[in-house]
Motif scaffolding. Structure first.
Motif, PDB file in Angstrom:
ATOM      1  N   ARG A 104       0.825  -1.210   0.000  1.00  0.00           N
ATOM      2  CA  ARG A 104       0.000   0.000   0.000  1.00  0.00           C
ATOM      3  C   ARG A 104       0.865   1.269   0.000  1.00  0.00           C
ATOM      4  NH1 ARG A 104      -5.410  -1.602   3.502  1.00  0.00           N
ATOM      5  NH2 ARG A 104      -6.185  -2.963   1.864  1.00  0.00           N
ATOM      6  N   ASP A 247      -3.628  -3.027   8.322  1.00  0.00           N
ATOM      7  CA  ASP A 247      -4.978  -2.581   7.972  1.00  0.00           C
ATOM      8  C   ASP A 247      -5.232  -1.197   8.558  1.00  0.00           C
ATOM      9  OD1 ASP A 247      -7.735  -2.744   7.136  1.00  0.00           O
ATOM     10  OD2 ASP A 247      -8.217  -3.094   9.243  1.00  0.00           O
ATOM     11  N   ASP A 251      -5.294   3.010   6.610  1.00  0.00           N
ATOM     12  CA  ASP A 251      -6.413   3.962   6.522  1.00  0.00           C
ATOM     13  C   ASP A 251      -5.922   5.354   6.913  1.00  0.00           C
ATOM     14  OD1 ASP A 251      -8.267   2.002   5.731  1.00  0.00           O
ATOM     15  OD2 ASP A 251      -9.832   2.842   7.017  1.00  0.00           O
TER      16      ASP A 251
HETATM   17 MN    MN Z   1      -8.838  -1.701   5.856  1.00  0.00          MN
END
Ligand code: MN
Ligand code: IPM
Length: 352
Positions: A104, A247, A251
């Motif tokens: 990411r 995770d 964000d």
């Molecule tokens: Mn997520």
């Protein structure tokens, strides 16, 4: 002409709308570089589940294994209980296709869209390597005395030497290839998770010392990592972390790069089928209105081309996205872009 077979899962809510724009831009880029993508569409998602009761048939998984890449819109339907589609489709694909890495990038394209004061594109440009097959996500655990006052819920974090090592090696290699600050930071919680992150930390230093001596190693707890994302994002180059922390921090990473409208990620199986997706959800309330930002899906397409081994075509998409973000787009938020979903796709495709 070089040709790649791509599986496309539009999925739920605004997923199909943003994927349409990603395909539009991919077609522009591949045409320019004399490549071809052959798309096969799969209708898995909430609508199919509600109609037929099928979440993800085994036969579809078997077919998906034959593709080098999957382009995924979004999974999540307001009429389906949370967990069924997320676990049954998204997590099942990540696990069964052994997409052990979730990559990411966090990159700010225009300072107008950063919520942090005085932070510019040169301050926010790092990559999170999230472990994608283990940790708290395996579903290990259970209830005892469920529904009684004595009930117990246990959710276990699974960390295998093999899984941790392959994630760390990927992160070290990635940091070496990226060739920026040559700095890899392990994000964990060694002060509390004294088993899981003890393993991570030992493996991190062993592998780093032996195989990647030129890469600087750094460690931060996950809470401090969040603090520094806001205070000093320019400190980061590549971050490696477990599934749950990855995770959560991505964000926050998405917000400092301008929001869910622009954040993309890749679920990587270095030897098999990888899957690229915008990291935001299906945004059901915006479905069909033509207001959702397709840039995250377009950037997912860009990552896909890069991983297929077409860096020039991928770079052409990124350059076009940067141009449109800087010169045209009014906001990265849904409904405030100054353009419709398909107009943004048209602008980027034209810029490519
Ligand atoms: Mn997520
Ligand atoms: C993500 C999402 C998923 C995750 C959900 C939908 C299961 O939040 O891709 O970050 O937790 O991994």
């Amino acid at each position: 002409m070089k040709t790649y077979d791509i599986a496309v899962i539009g999925g739920d809510g605004t997923g199909p709308e943003v994927i349409r724009e990603a395909v539009k831009v991919l077609d522009a880029a591949t045409k320019k570089f004399n490549l071809k993508l052959n798309y096969t569409h799969y209708d898995i998602g909430g609508a199919r589940y509600l109609k037929t009761g099928e979440v993800l048939p085994d036969s579809v998984i078997a077919e998906l294994r034959k593709f080098p890449a999957i382009l995924l819109g979004a999974i999540g339907h307001p009429d389906v209980k949370p967990g069924i589609l997320e676990k049954g489709i998204l997590l099942r694909l990540r696990f069964e296709l052994e997409q052990c890495i979730n990559l990411r990038p966090v990159k700010l394209y225009d300072e107008r869209f950063c919520p942090l004061k005085d932070k510019k594109p040169e301050h926010i440009d790092f990559v999170v390597v999230r472990e994608n097959n283990e940790g708290l996500y395996t579903g290990a655990g259970g209830f005892v005395f469920k529904g009684t006052p004595n009930e117990i819920a246990v959710q276990e974090s699974v960390n295998t030497r093999r899984g941790v090592e392959r994630c760390l090696r990927f992160a070290f290699e990635f940091c070496r290839k990226r060739d920026r600050d040559k700095k890899l930071m392990l994000c964990g919680k060694t002060n509390v998770l004294t088993y899981a992150f003890d393993l991570w930390e030992r493996a991190f230093h062993e592998i780093g010392q032996k195989e990647f001596p030129e890469i600087k190693r750094d460690y931060a707890h996950v809470d401090a990592t969040c603090m520094w994302f806001v205070k000093n994002p320019e400190w980061f180059d590549v971050i490696v972390t477990d599934n749950m922390f990855g995770d959560i921090i991505t964000d926050l990473g998405a917000m400092i790069q301008g929001g869910m409208g622009i954040a993309a990620g890749g679920n990587i199986n270095p030897q098999g089928t990888s899957m690229f997706e915008p990291i935001g959800g299906s945004a059901p309330k915006y479905t069909g209105q033509g207001v959702i930002n397709p840039l995250a899906a377009i950037c997912a397409g860009q990552m896909m081309l890069d991983f297929l081994g077409e860096p020039k075509a991928a770079q052409a998409i990124e350059t076009a996205v940067i141009k449109i973000v800087r010169d045209r787009i009014k906001s990265l938020a849904a409904g405030k872009m100054g353009y419709s979903t398909s107009q943004v796709g048209d602008l980027v495709a034209a810029a490519v």
